[in-house]
Design an enzyme around this catalytic site. Structure first.
Site, PDB file in Angstrom:
ATOM      1  N   CYS A 106      37.722  -3.971  65.522  1.00 47.74           N
ATOM      2  CA  CYS A 106      36.925  -3.481  64.399  1.00 47.74           C
ATOM      3  C   CYS A 106      35.591  -2.888  64.846  1.00 47.74           C
ATOM      4  O   CYS A 106      35.102  -1.921  64.235  1.00 47.74           O
ATOM      5  CB  CYS A 106      36.698  -4.594  63.388  1.00 47.74           C
ATOM      6  SG  CYS A 106      36.110  -6.165  64.070  1.00 47.74           S
ATOM      7  N   HIS A 129      30.699  -3.793  59.247  1.00 48.63           N
ATOM      8  CA  HIS A 129      30.051  -3.740  60.556  1.00 48.63           C
ATOM      9  C   HIS A 129      29.096  -2.560  60.625  1.00 48.63           C
ATOM     10  O   HIS A 129      29.377  -1.485  60.071  1.00 48.63           O
ATOM     11  CB  HIS A 129      31.093  -3.560  61.672  1.00 48.63           C
ATOM     12  CG  HIS A 129      31.909  -4.783  61.959  1.00 48.63           C
ATOM     13  ND1 HIS A 129      31.654  -6.004  61.402  1.00 48.63           N
ATOM     14  CD2 HIS A 129      32.986  -4.952  62.779  1.00 48.63           C
ATOM     15  CE1 HIS A 129      32.541  -6.883  61.865  1.00 48.63           C
ATOM     16  NE2 HIS A 129      33.358  -6.258  62.698  1.00 48.63           N
TER      17      HIS A 129
END
Length: 352
Positions: free
Chosen positions: A131, A259
């Site tokens: 990710c 993120h």
């Protein structure tokens, strides 16, 4: 008329699996049967996909029979065991875990950046990067194609549930936020957060609420963490730059989903900011949102639930005309996991 391929979603009841089922409902209808697989404890439950309630099946060899493509959205150990079995039964496997990312016989693919790599699959498996790599690679790859990347320095701010922490990380942060909110004076004295949180740290090495943890992953070489090594190794593989200099620092921040990455990228030649803006604004999978004077820049709270990589704060490095600094945010459950895997799957459908 050629029948549509059968798709198996392995790990359909997890956080990424739930997002995947939503995406399958809204993406183009290229699949025939969609088979939902999970652990035996989830077998018998129902989940909706394309408006139809489907029964969850236990992951076993029988459930993988007749599958043309299998999306693996499961922990590394599960993927390492079952993905080769699915491939041996004739399925193309797209795996989101770290089990095969370093395997030279398994392509590591980001469809906006290296879609051609998915065509050669010696083991019948295609891997999707982690990710954090997916948060930065689409924007970095677009700039690399124009200017030639020579060095990358990144600081990743990872959400509580990302980078392997999963639902346990989200639950830990939510619990800690409640403890912190109950005492308005916390965070004003050394150690007071640690005392208030106590053993309720979940998968983290310390309190995450109202705090930042400069560690994510497991110990690697020379003081690096496994997450930091993965960012370097995966970026090199996707971009086809095996000797690229990459320095990564991964932080865990008190964000539920999303993120963020601060990026310092150095190139072979000077980079006009205006041209960088043009490239980013027209690159698939990227949204340029960059007017700091007006308060326009991406934050994880603003991009959660969306698909693209949002890029802002794009500027030339103060001391290097060949370097750009910028900030990028993604939803780590979408482009950071489910979306990239689904894009890979859809790209190989014509060859099935």
């Amino acid at each position: 008329m050629t029948p549509k391929p059968t798709l198996a979603v392995v790990g359909a009841t997890g956080a990424v699996g739930s997002v995947m089922l939503q995406m399958l409902t809204h993406h183009a209808d290229v699949w025939g049967e969609i088979r939902l697989l999970s652990s035996p404890r989830s077998a018998g439950r129902k989940a909706a996909v394309r408006g139809v309630e489907c029964e969850i099946l236990a992951l076993d060899e029988e459930a993988l029979e007749g599958v043309d493509l299998a999306l693996f959205l499961v922990p590394e150990a599960v993927a390492a065991h079952w993905a080769p079995i699915a491939a041996a039964k004739g399925a193309v496997v797209v795996d989101t875990s770290a089990a095969f990312r370093a395997d030279p016989d398994v392509p590591l693919v980001v469809p906006e950046t290296n879609p051609h790599a998915a065509r050669v699959r010696p083991r019948g498996i295609v891997a999707s990067p982690g990710c954090t790599t997916l948060a930065l690679i689409v924007a970095v790859g677009a700039l690399h194609a124009q200017f030639g990347l020579t060095e990358l320095v990144v600081t990743a701010q990872q959400a509580a549930g990302g980078a392997g922490a999963g639902q346990a990380g989200v639950d830990a942060l939510r619990g800690q936020l409640g403890l912190v909110a109950a005492d308005g004076d916390l965070g004003t004295q050394p150690g007071d957060l640690r005392r208030a949180v106590g053993e309720n740290t979940g998968p983290f090495p310390g309190p995450l609420a109202a705090n930042v943890l400069p560690w994510s992953g497991t110990p690697g070489a020379d003081g690096a963490s496994s997450e930091e090594e993965r960012v370097r190794d995966e970026t090199r593989r996707v971009l086809g730059l095996p000797m690229l200099r990459v320095s990564a620092t991964c932080l865990r921040v008190p964000v539920i989903t999303g993120h963020s990455v601060s990026v310092h990228a150095r190139f072979e030649r000077p980079v006009p900011v205006g041209r960088a803006h043009e490239i980013l604004a027209t690159s698939p999978g990227v949204v340029l949102y960059d007017d700091p004077g007006a308060g326009d820049f991406p934050t994880p709270a603003d991009v959660v639930g969306t698909d693209p990589a949002w890029v802002g704060r794009v500027r030339r490095s103060l001391d290097d005309e060949r370097a750009l600094d910028f900030f990028v945010c993604v939803d780590n459950l979408r482009k950071g996991a489910a979306l990239n895997a689904l894009q890979i799957a859809e790209s190989v459908v014509p060859a099935l």
